[in-house]
Every structure is written in C-alpha cells, then in structure tokens.
Motif scaffolding. Structure first.
Motif, short mmCIF file in Angstrom:
data_model
loop_
_atom_site.label_atom_id
_atom_site.label_comp_id
_atom_site.label_asym_id
_atom_site.label_seq_id
_atom_site.Cartn_x
_atom_site.Cartn_y
_atom_site.Cartn_z
N VAL A 131 0.86 -1.18 0.00
CA VAL A 131 0.00 0.00 0.00
C VAL A 131 0.90 1.24 0.00
O VAL A 131 1.92 1.27 0.70
N ILE A 132 0.51 2.25 -0.77
CA ILE A 132 1.29 3.48 -0.88
C ILE A 132 0.46 4.64 -0.33
O ILE A 132 -0.66 4.86 -0.77
N LEU A 133 1.02 5.37 0.64
CA LEU A 133 0.41 6.59 1.17
C LEU A 133 1.28 7.77 0.75
O LEU A 133 2.51 7.73 0.93
N LEU A 134 0.67 8.82 0.21
CA LEU A 134 1.40 9.98 -0.28
C LEU A 134 0.82 11.25 0.34
O LEU A 134 -0.40 11.45 0.31
N LYS A 135 1.71 12.10 0.89
CA LYS A 135 1.25 13.33 1.55
C LYS A 135 2.24 14.45 1.30
O LYS A 135 3.45 14.24 1.31
N PHE B 208 -3.11 10.84 -0.54
CA PHE B 208 -3.47 9.83 -1.54
C PHE B 208 -3.12 8.45 -1.00
O PHE B 208 -2.09 8.28 -0.35
N LYS B 209 -3.98 7.49 -1.32
CA LYS B 209 -3.72 6.10 -0.94
C LYS B 209 -3.94 5.21 -2.15
O LYS B 209 -5.00 5.24 -2.77
N CYS B 210 -2.92 4.41 -2.48
CA CYS B 210 -2.99 3.44 -3.57
C CYS B 210 -2.91 2.05 -2.94
O CYS B 210 -2.13 1.83 -2.01
N SER B 211 -3.65 1.11 -3.48
CA SER B 211 -3.70 -0.24 -2.92
C SER B 211 -2.47 -1.07 -3.21
O SER B 211 -2.23 -2.07 -2.54
N SER B 212 -1.70 -0.69 -4.23
CA SER B 212 -0.58 -1.52 -4.65
C SER B 212 0.35 -0.72 -5.55
O SER B 212 -0.10 0.15 -6.30
#
Length: 163
Positions: free
Chosen positions: A131-135, A142-146
């Motif tokens: 999981v990728i969290l971007l701030k 933003f949150k991406c599942s993969s």
C-alpha cells in the motif's frame, strides 16, 4: 487490433485524520525522516517510512549529491534499508511525504520511475501488495492499494528468463 484501458483506483483523504491510527503514525514517521533529507541542490525534501509485516518501521530520506545521478530517493533508501535489515519480511505500507524549502507543496508527490520499479520488484517477490500513502505539506493524502496500480506493465524477472 485490440484497445485496452489500464487504470487504478486512488483514494483521496481530505485530512490525515481520516486514516487509521497506524497509517497516521507511519506518515508522521515519514515527516520526521523528511527533516533529515540532504537536499542542498533541489531544496525538495522527501521522507519515507515503511511498515513491515513484523511491525517494524524503517525510514529513509532523499540524499542528493553534486553528481546528480549519485543521489538516492527517500523511497529507495527506506525500502533498501528494510530489505537489508529485515530480509524476507514483507513490506505492508510505504508512506511518502514531500515538501520544499522554496515553496509550499500542495499535492502529494508520487515515487519516480526508478523508485516505482524498485518497489515493484519487492512487491512481486513478496507476492502481496504494498500500500502506498502519499502526503505533501498541505492538501490531501493519496492512498494506492498496490505499487502495481501506479506501475502497470512493469518490467520483471520473467523478461530475463526467470519465470
């Protein structure tokens, strides 16, 4: 001829407070790491924090160099450090924060192509999504599942004959 559209789902949070407690703590660890960035040329500071399957958190920050290709992004510093310190332990979440000494960054910065490729190989090897969290300093999270979501058609070892 066949045409296909490749896309992914991105979850956008108005505030860090909408995330789980563990996700908030991981982003805070990335923000702390960001303060240690060595970015005298770009003034663009990035921090990363990796949450491992065993509960450990490993951090990284971007490290620039006057010979630009010799620097390393925060994401790869954190992921490579996790791989070196905890070999075989899966990465659950990668949190990335970014800011600038020159201006306010209002939108999350996604990993560069080199980082995406490197992280993708970890994801492929562990056979579970990262999981990728971007701030950024301001604005949404933003949150991406993969990693596979933001690097479709990724290059992998199967192209080298290693199925």
């Amino acid at each position: 001829m066949e045409k296909k559209q490749i896309g992914f789902e991105l979850t956008i949070f108005e505030s860090i407070n909408e995330l789980s407690q563990s996700e908030q703590e991981l982003l805070q660890a990335a923000e702390q790491a960001q303060k240690n960035a060595y970015a005298p040329y770009s003034n663009f500071q990035v921090g990363a924090a990796v949450l491992l399957e065993n509960g450990e958190i490993v951090i990284g920050s971007n490290q620039e160099n006057a010979s630009y290709p010799s620097g390393l992004c925060a994401e790869r510093v954190a992921v490579f450090q996790a791989g070196a310190r905890y070999p075989g332990v899966a990465i659950k979440i990668l949190a990335v924060t970014a800011g600038s000494k020159d201006h306010v960054v209002n939108s999350p910065a996604a990993p560069c192509g080199n980082c995406r490729q490197s992280i993708m190989e970890y994801e492929q090897n562990q056979k579970t999504p990262i999981v990728i969290l971007l701030k950024a300093e301001k604005g949404p999270v933003f949150k991406c599942s993969s990693m596979a979501d933001i690097l479709p058609l990724a290059f992998n070892s199967s192209f080298l004959g290693d199925s």
